[in-house]
Design a protein around this motif. Structure first.
Motif, short mmCIF file in Angstrom:
data_model
loop_
_atom_site.label_atom_id
_atom_site.label_comp_id
_atom_site.label_asym_id
_atom_site.label_seq_id
_atom_site.Cartn_x
_atom_site.Cartn_y
_atom_site.Cartn_z
N PHE A 1 -7.53 -57.86 -12.05
CA PHE A 1 -6.77 -59.59 -12.22
C PHE A 1 -6.19 -58.76 -11.80
N CYS A 2 -4.95 -57.67 -11.61
CA CYS A 2 -3.67 -57.52 -11.30
C CYS A 2 -3.94 -56.57 -9.99
N SER A 3 -4.77 -55.87 -10.47
CA SER A 3 -5.10 -55.39 -8.93
C SER A 3 -6.02 -56.37 -7.59
N ALA A 4 -6.46 -57.37 -7.66
CA ALA A 4 -6.93 -58.07 -7.16
C ALA A 4 -5.54 -59.24 -6.55
N ASN A 5 -4.80 -59.18 -7.43
CA ASN A 5 -3.64 -60.31 -7.53
C ASN A 5 -2.54 -59.50 -6.15
N PHE A 6 -2.44 -58.26 -6.36
CA PHE A 6 -1.79 -57.68 -4.85
C PHE A 6 -2.75 -57.08 -4.25
N MET A 7 -4.03 -57.23 -3.76
CA MET A 7 -5.05 -57.43 -2.89
C MET A 7 -4.56 -58.70 -1.80
N ARG A 8 -5.37 -60.01 -2.77
CA ARG A 8 -4.36 -61.58 -1.70
C ARG A 8 -3.89 -61.20 -1.39
N ARG A 9 -2.48 -60.23 -2.52
CA ARG A 9 -1.23 -60.93 -1.73
C ARG A 9 -1.43 -59.96 -0.51
N CYS A 10 -1.82 -59.04 0.60
CA CYS A 10 -1.92 -58.00 1.20
C CYS A 10 -2.69 -58.66 2.46
N ALA A 11 -3.75 -59.97 1.57
CA ALA A 11 -4.38 -60.48 2.78
C ALA A 11 -3.93 -61.30 3.60
N ASP A 12 -3.28 -61.83 2.62
CA ASP A 12 -2.06 -63.44 3.25
C ASP A 12 -1.29 -62.73 3.61
N LYS A 13 -0.48 -61.79 4.05
CA LYS A 13 0.00 -61.15 5.00
C LYS A 13 -0.46 -60.30 6.39
N ASN B 1 -2.10 -57.26 5.29
CA ASN B 1 -2.31 -56.22 5.68
C ASN B 1 -3.88 -56.12 4.78
N GLU B 2 -4.04 -54.72 5.65
CA GLU B 2 -5.74 -53.92 5.04
C GLU B 2 -4.97 -53.40 3.54
N SER B 3 -5.87 -53.94 2.45
CA SER B 3 -5.65 -52.72 1.41
C SER B 3 -7.40 -51.97 0.78
N VAL B 4 -7.50 -51.16 0.23
CA VAL B 4 -8.06 -50.49 -0.32
C VAL B 4 -8.59 -50.48 -2.34
N PHE B 5 -9.02 -50.78 -3.05
CA PHE B 5 -9.52 -50.32 -3.59
C PHE B 5 -10.83 -49.60 -4.82
N PHE B 6 -9.96 -49.09 -5.16
CA PHE B 6 -11.11 -47.56 -5.79
C PHE B 6 -11.20 -47.39 -7.10
N ALA B 7 -12.30 -47.10 -7.13
CA ALA B 7 -13.70 -46.78 -8.70
C ALA B 7 -14.15 -46.31 -8.61
N ALA B 8 -14.57 -45.56 -10.31
CA ALA B 8 -15.50 -44.48 -10.43
C ALA B 8 -16.90 -44.64 -10.44
N ALA C 1 -5.82 -48.74 5.25
CA ALA C 1 -5.55 -49.87 4.68
C ALA C 1 -3.81 -49.29 4.40
N LYS C 2 -3.23 -50.21 4.26
CA LYS C 2 -1.35 -50.06 3.75
C LYS C 2 -1.19 -49.78 2.40
N LEU C 3 -2.42 -51.18 1.49
CA LEU C 3 -1.71 -49.91 0.01
C LEU C 3 -3.45 -50.05 -0.20
N VAL C 4 -3.09 -48.73 -1.83
CA VAL C 4 -4.30 -48.24 -2.07
C VAL C 4 -4.23 -48.58 -3.37
N GLN C 5 -5.41 -48.24 -4.13
CA GLN C 5 -5.24 -48.68 -5.82
C GLN C 5 -6.02 -48.18 -6.22
N ILE C 6 -6.10 -47.14 -7.08
CA ILE C 6 -6.77 -46.51 -7.58
C ILE C 6 -7.20 -47.28 -9.47
N ASP C 7 -8.15 -47.57 -10.16
CA ASP C 7 -8.77 -47.69 -11.14
C ASP C 7 -8.39 -46.34 -11.64
N HIS D 1 -5.75 -38.82 2.78
CA HIS D 1 -6.46 -39.52 4.39
C HIS D 1 -5.22 -40.64 4.57
N TYR D 2 -4.65 -41.42 3.30
CA TYR D 2 -3.86 -42.52 2.96
C TYR D 2 -2.31 -42.46 2.59
#
Length: 525
Positions: free
Chosen positions: A36-48, A50-57, A122-128, A144-145
Motif C-alpha cells: 500500500f505504501c509503495s502504491a501511494n508513492f506511485m500515485r503521488r508520482c502519477a499526480d505530478k 512523473n513515471e515510476s516503476v515497481f519491481f517484484a519477483a 522512471a524517475k522513481l524505482v521501487q523494489i519489493d 539502467h535507472y
C-alpha cells in the motif's frame, strides 16, 4: 488512508531525499502494508506527471500492487509473461504509462537479454523484497535507472550469504516495529511450541541440502507427529504448512486429507502447491484458501513471500533452514489479525525457533555490519503505554535521553543499543533433545569444551571448510557458539575464513606467543 506510521515513512523518505540520499531502504514487518505504501508513492508520482516503476519477483506481488493502484484510481501497465494490458481508451493508455508494475524476470528477458522492448522510463524505482535484489539481473536493471530515486522494501534486510546491503543502499528507515504494530492491533503476537526436534547433525554449508532434508523430515513417524500435534493445538484455525521438499509437502497433504475429509461440495479441505504447478490451478487453490474452503495448505518454496492471506493464523514449520530471513518470512504469513484470534500460533518441527528466536522479535537492523542477522541485538519492548490513538511515539534513549525511532541511538556520541532478549520456546517435557544438550553443556568442563573446539577446528581444516562450520559443530554439541573462555575462536568478521587460513593467521601466532611466554617464565625461574 495512510496509517500514522505509514505517513511517517513518507516524511522519512522525503527528508532522506532532501539530504541527498538516492537509494533508500524501508524496513517494515510483513503485514504492515509495504504494498500500500509503495502504491501511494506511485500515485503521488502519477499526480505530478512523473513515471515510476515497481519491481517484484513474484506474480502474486504484482497482482496485489495492481489492486492497490486500482483502489487509488491510478491507471497502470503490467510487464509480465501471460498478461495483456487492456485500456478503456487512448487517454487511459497514455496515463497508464506513468505507473508500471514489472515482473523482474520478464523485464530482464524482454528489455535486456533479447532487446524486444525499451525498459519503461522512471524517475522513481521501487523494489519489493529488496534484500534479494543484488543478483546479476537486478544489478543490470538498477544500473539502467541510475538517475532515478530508488526505494527498496523489505521485512528482513539481511541475506543468508552474509552480503552487506550497505553497498547497495545509502540510507535505512525503520518504518514500524512489531511491538508498535501489535499494540495498535495491526499484527498479532506469536506463540510457539516445539513438539519435535529434527536431527540435523552433520549438515553443513550455507543452507541445508533439500535432498538430505527430505530424507530426515519426510518420515512416517514425524509426519504423524505433525498431524497429531496440529489436531491437538490448532482449534480449527486456517493453516499454512511449510515442508522440506515437494514430496514432503505431498506426503503431508495426503495425511491431512485422511484426517480432514472433504467439504460438503466434495472439494478437498487440504491442498498442496509448489512452484512447478500450473498457474491457473495454483490461483484456484489460493482463492479457495482465502474463502476458507481449504483449511490446510501445504507447500514447498511458494508461500514464503508475496501471499497476503489474513485468514492464516496457524503455521506448521517442517522446513529447517539456516536463513534467518526465510524463517522470518515464513513467520510473517500468519500475523495479520483475523476474526476473534488474539495471537498467532507456530508449531515448530524445524528447530528454527530455537536457532533464531520468535519471528516477531524486533531486531536492531543496520545497513553496514559484519554481524549475522540472528546475532544482531534484539530489543526490549520499551515503549510508551497505549494512549488510545494511532500516534506513533518516539523512543527515548535511556543513556543520552534523545528521542528517536529504531533501536540504535543515532547520537554519534552515544550509539546505545538495547540488549538482546529472546523468548522461551514452549516445550513438551521429555520430547526435546534440547534438554539433553543443555545437560551436556553443564557437565563438561572447560577443558572438555576446549578439547572439542580444537577437534572441531581440526576437522574443518582437514575437510577444507570455513571456520564458521567448526563453530556450528561446537553449537550442535553444546547449544551455543564457542564462548569467550574458549581459546582461538573466531570473531564474527572471521567466520567466512577458510579454517586453514584462520589457523595460520590466528591460532599459530597465538600458540607461538603462549610458548614464548612459558619459556620466559621458565627462564625467570
Amino acid at each position: 488512508m495512510l496509517r500514522a506510521y505509514q505517513e511517517e515513512i513518507d516524511r522519512g523518505v522525503e527528508s532522506a531525499a532532501l539530504n541527498g540520499k538516492r537509494k533508500i531502504m524501508v524496513v517494515l514487518p510483513t503485514g504492515a502494508g509495504k504494498g500500500f505504501c509503495s502504491a501511494n508513492f506511485m500515485r503521488r508520482c502519477a499526480d505530478k506527471g512523473n513515471e515510476s516503476v515497481f519491481f517484484a519477483a513474484q506474480r502474486e506481488l504484482i497482482f496485489q500492487m495492481q489492486k492497490h493502484l486500482q483502489s487509488m484510481s491510478v491507471p497502470n501497465n503490467i510487464v509480465m509473461a501471460g498478461v495483456k494490458n487492456e485500456y478503456e481508451g487512448y487517454d487511459d493508455a497514455v496515463a497508464s504509462n506513468l505507473a508500471t508494475l514489472a515482473a523482474k524476470d520478464t523485464l530482464w528477458s524482454r528489455g535486456f537479454k533479447r532487446g524486444w522492448m525499451e525498459p519503461p522510463p522512471a524517475k522513481l524505482v521501487q523494489i519489493d523484497e529488496c534484500h534479494g535484489a543484488i543478483t546479476k539481473t537486478y544489478k543490470a536493471i538498477t544500473e539502467h535507472y541510475s538517475d532515478a530515486m530508488h526505494i527498496g522494501w523489505t521485512a528482513t534486510p539481511c541475506r543468508s550469504d552474509g552480503v552487506d546491503l550497505g553497498g547497495h543502499y545509502d540510507h535505512i528507515i525503520i518504518g514500524a516495529t512489531y511491538a508498535e504494530l501489535q499494540e495498535q492491533g495491526y499484527l498479532l503476537p506469536c506463540k510457539v511450541f516445539a513438539p519435535d526436534r529434527p536431527d540435523l547433525k552433520g549438515m553443513y554449508g550455507k543452507e541445508f541440502s533439500q535432498k538430505e532434508l527430505d530424507k530426515r523430515m519426510n518420515r512416517t513417524p514425524l509426519i504423524g507427529s505433525i498431524v497429531n500435534e496440529w489436531m491437538r493445538h490448532s482449534d480449527g484455525r486456517s493453516t499454512v504448512v511449510f515442508a522440506s521438499s515437494v514430496n514432503h509437502s505431498l506426503h503431508l497433504r495426503e495425511r491431512f486429507r485422511w484426517i480432514l475429509g472433504k467439504n460438503k461440495d466434495g472439494t478437498e479441505r487440504c491442498e498442496h502447491i509448489d512452484g512447478k504447478m500450473d498457474q491457473s490451478e495454483r490461483d484456484d487453490i489460493m482463492e479457495r484458501v482465502r474463502d476458507g474452503s481449504v483449511l490446510v495448505l501445504t507447500n514447498y518454496g511458494v508461500c514464503t513471500t508475496g501471499f497476503d492471506c489474513p485468514r492464516w493464523n496457524y503455521l506448521v514449520c517442517a522446513r529447517p533452514t539456516k536463513s534467518f530471513s526465510l524463517w522470518r518470512q515464513m513467520g510473517g504469513r500468519i500475523q495479520r489479525p483475523f476474526e476473534n484470534h488474539d495471537h498467532a500460533v507456530i508449531q515448530d518441527h524445524s528447530d528454527n525457533a530455537t536457532r533464531f528466536g520468535y519471528p516477531d522479535e524486533d531486531v536492531a537492523w543496520e545497513l553496514n555490519t559484519d554481524v549475522k542477522a540472528q546475532d544482531l541485538p534484539r530489543t526490549v519492548r520499551n515503549r510508551p503505554p497505549n494512549t488510545g490513538n494511532d500516534d506513533v511515539k518516539a523512543f527515548q534513549c535511556p543513556s543520552c535521553m534523545q528521542e528517536y525511532r529504531g533501536y540504535k541511538c543515532p547520537n554519534p556520541k552515544c550509539g546505545f543499543v538495547f540488549e538482546r532478549r529472546g523468548k522461551d520456546v514452549e516445550m513438551k517435557p521429555g520430547e526435546l533433545k534440547e534438554l539433553k544438550r543443555r545437560k551436556i553443556n553443564r557437565q563438561d568442563s572447560h577443558t572438555d569444551k576446549q578439547r572439542f573446539w580444537d577437534e572441531a577446528l581440526g576437522w574443518a581444516i582437514g575437510t577444507n571448510k570455513k571456520v564458521g562450520a567448526a563453530a556450528h559443530r561446537y553449537k550442535n554439541r553444546y547449544g551455543v557458539f564457542p564462548p569467550h573462555f574458549i581459546q582461538d575462536t573466531p570473531r564474527s568478521s572471521q567466520w567466512r575464513m577458510q579454517a586453514r587460513d584462520f589457523y595460520k593467521c590466528v591460532v599459530r601466532p597465538s600458540k607461538q606467543k603462549l610458548k614464548q611466554e612459558l619459556e620466559k617464565e621458565v627462564g625467570d625461574e
